[in-house]
Design a protein around this motif. Structure first.
Motif, PDB file in Angstrom:
ATOM      1  N   CYS A  61       0.858  -1.095   0.048  1.00  0.00           N
ATOM      2  CA  CYS A  61      -0.071  -0.019  -0.039  1.00  0.00           C
ATOM      3  C   CYS A  61       1.029   1.177   0.036  1.00  0.00           C
ATOM      4  CB  CYS A  61      -0.855   0.102   1.329  1.00  0.00           C
ATOM      5  SG  CYS A  61      -1.944   1.326   1.291  1.00  0.00           S
ATOM      6  N   ALA A  62       0.753   2.334  -0.851  1.00  0.00           N
ATOM      7  CA  ALA A  62       1.488   3.125  -0.838  1.00  0.00           C
ATOM      8  C   ALA A  62       1.090   4.367  -0.306  1.00  0.00           C
ATOM      9  CB  ALA A  62       1.575   3.738  -2.642  1.00  0.00           C
ATOM     10  N   GLY A 105       5.700  -5.830  -1.419  1.00  0.00           N
ATOM     11  CA  GLY A 105       6.451  -4.757  -2.192  1.00  0.00           C
ATOM     12  C   GLY A 105       6.372  -3.459  -1.504  1.00  0.00           C
ATOM     13  N   VAL A 106       6.449  -2.535  -2.598  1.00  0.00           N
ATOM     14  CA  VAL A 106       6.416  -1.060  -1.816  1.00  0.00           C
ATOM     15  C   VAL A 106       5.586  -0.740  -0.752  1.00  0.00           C
ATOM     16  CG1 VAL A 106       5.313   0.084  -3.653  1.00  0.00           C
ATOM     17  CG2 VAL A 106       6.920   1.410  -2.366  1.00  0.00           C
ATOM     18  N   PHE A 129      10.236   0.685   2.535  1.00  0.00           N
ATOM     19  CA  PHE A 129       9.332   1.560   3.533  1.00  0.00           C
ATOM     20  C   PHE A 129       9.690   2.821   3.705  1.00  0.00           C
ATOM     21  CE2 PHE A 129      10.063  -3.008   4.173  1.00  0.00           C
ATOM     22  CZ  PHE A 129       9.121  -3.622   4.353  1.00  0.00           C
ATOM     23  N   GLY A 130       8.650   3.789   3.604  1.00  0.00           N
ATOM     24  CA  GLY A 130       8.938   5.239   3.764  1.00  0.00           C
ATOM     25  C   GLY A 130       7.745   6.048   4.594  1.00  0.00           C
ATOM     26  N   ASP A 168      15.246  -0.113   3.402  1.00  0.00           N
ATOM     27  CA  ASP A 168      14.983  -1.403   2.591  1.00  0.00           C
ATOM     28  C   ASP A 168      14.457  -2.271   3.624  1.00  0.00           C
ATOM     29  OD1 ASP A 168      17.313  -2.223   4.059  1.00  0.00           O
ATOM     30  OD2 ASP A 168      18.568  -2.134   2.337  1.00  0.00           O
ATOM     31  N   ALA A 169      14.132  -3.346   3.329  1.00  0.00           N
ATOM     32  CA  ALA A 169      13.532  -4.754   4.195  1.00  0.00           C
ATOM     33  C   ALA A 169      14.434  -5.172   5.303  1.00  0.00           C
ATOM     34  CB  ALA A 169      12.858  -5.896   3.559  1.00  0.00           C
ATOM     35  N   PRO A 170      15.864  -5.288   4.979  1.00  0.00           N
ATOM     36  CA  PRO A 170      16.711  -5.752   6.062  1.00  0.00           C
ATOM     37  C   PRO A 170      16.926  -4.873   7.185  1.00  0.00           C
ATOM     38  CG  PRO A 170      17.634  -6.465   3.978  1.00  0.00           C
ATOM     39  CD  PRO A 170      16.453  -5.522   3.499  1.00  0.00           C
ATOM     40  N   THR A 171      16.875  -3.422   6.557  1.00  0.00           N
ATOM     41  CA  THR A 171      17.024  -2.372   7.738  1.00  0.00           C
ATOM     42  C   THR A 171      15.829  -2.217   8.525  1.00  0.00           C
ATOM     43  OG1 THR A 171      18.314  -1.069   6.093  1.00  0.00           O
ATOM     44  CG2 THR A 171      17.449   0.365   7.988  1.00  0.00           C
ATOM     45  N   ALA A 172      14.615  -2.400   7.803  1.00  0.00           N
ATOM     46  CA  ALA A 172      13.307  -2.407   8.701  1.00  0.00           C
ATOM     47  C   ALA A 172      13.379  -3.493   9.547  1.00  0.00           C
ATOM     48  CB  ALA A 172      12.057  -2.456   7.513  1.00  0.00           C
TER      49      ALA A 172
END
Length: 258
Positions: A61-62, A105-106, A129-130, A168-172
């Motif tokens: 979901c954006a 995804g995003v 993720f943002g 990115d996903a690893p950071t999240a």
């Protein structure tokens, strides 16, 4: 016209899919109403023991659909929509059934916060993720000001929300936003493996555990009092008796929610 949200039940698992792939499943009235309707179905269906929330296409979901948001007229109309978005996040936290976010995804803005409202989060290694609100002059919504500091701490939450930077996903995962990061080829299987485990678990115990874990305002004394009362009641349930019998008989328990 395709529905903005799809709903399917299989093997005691309800799958709720945000279905606006051309706009990266961004939130408009149709999508939010669809999420509310799907959650209503999942809550009302006694056969549903676990819920999976995901998005169709390249995104989970954006966040808010900016063209839709820009078309809202006046403060009252805007406030009504934001309240309805927030209510989706609240519903997810208060439903007794466990909800797994399948993040394909995003994920941005309110999409990140919708994800954080879920009980467990499985993400693709390609996901990004943002908390992008500040970039368009807004504060986080969909419960973000509550969920993100709980997940990663206040100071890191401020950094992500002030800057709107993508991670990115690893950071999240390292920050504490995700439970698992999976390769695309195995992500769906991992999500439904966990959903099946939860669907086979004792629903009363899972629901009450979720309820009290989500109430972070409780003091230790209040928690101990809740444990005393609730545990005594659960010890008298059929599920508890079945769990103990299954343990001694070295078999998988068959829980009924009674």
């Amino acid at each position: 016209m395709e529905e903005a949200v799809l709903y399917v039940v299989e093997n005691n698992i309800a799958t709720i899919t945000m279905n606006r792939p051309k706009s990266l499943n961004s939130m408009n009235d149709g999508l939010i109403d669809g999420l509310h309707a799907a959650l209503d179905k999942a809550v009302a269906d006694a056969e549903v023991r676990a819920i999976v929330l995901t998005g169709n296409g390249k995104a989970f979901c954006a966040g808010g659909d900016l063209s839709y948001l820009n078309g809202l007229n006046g403060t009252a109309e805007r406030k009504s929509f934001i309240a309805k978005v927030g209510d989706v996040a609240k519903r997810i936290t208060t439903i007794e059934k466990p909800v797994i976010a399948w993040v394909n995804g995003v994920t941005a803005g309110a999409g990140v916060n919708l994800m954080l409202a879920c009980d467990l989060i499985y993400a693709s290694g390609k996901a990004r993720f943002g908390e992008s609100f500040a970039k368009v002059g807004l504060i986080p919504d969909c419960g973000g000001l509550y969920f993100l500091p709980k997940a990663i701490g206040v100071h890191k939450a401020k950094e992500l929300m002030f800057t709107g930077d993508l991670i990115d996903a690893p950071t999240a995962k390292e920050l504490g936003m995700l439970n698992h990061v999976c390769e695309d080829a195995e992500l769906k299987a991992k999500v439904y493996e966990m959903a099946a485990r939860l669907a086979a678990s004792a629903p009363l115990a899972i629901g009450l555990t979720k309820k009290y874990l989500n109430n972070t305002a409780l003091t230790l004394d209040e928690v101990l009092a809740i444990e005393e009362t609730t545990q005594a009641l659960l010890m008298g349930t059929d599920d508890c008796k079945e769990g103990i019998a299954a343990f001694y008989e070295k078999r998988a328990p068959q829980f009924t929610g009674k």
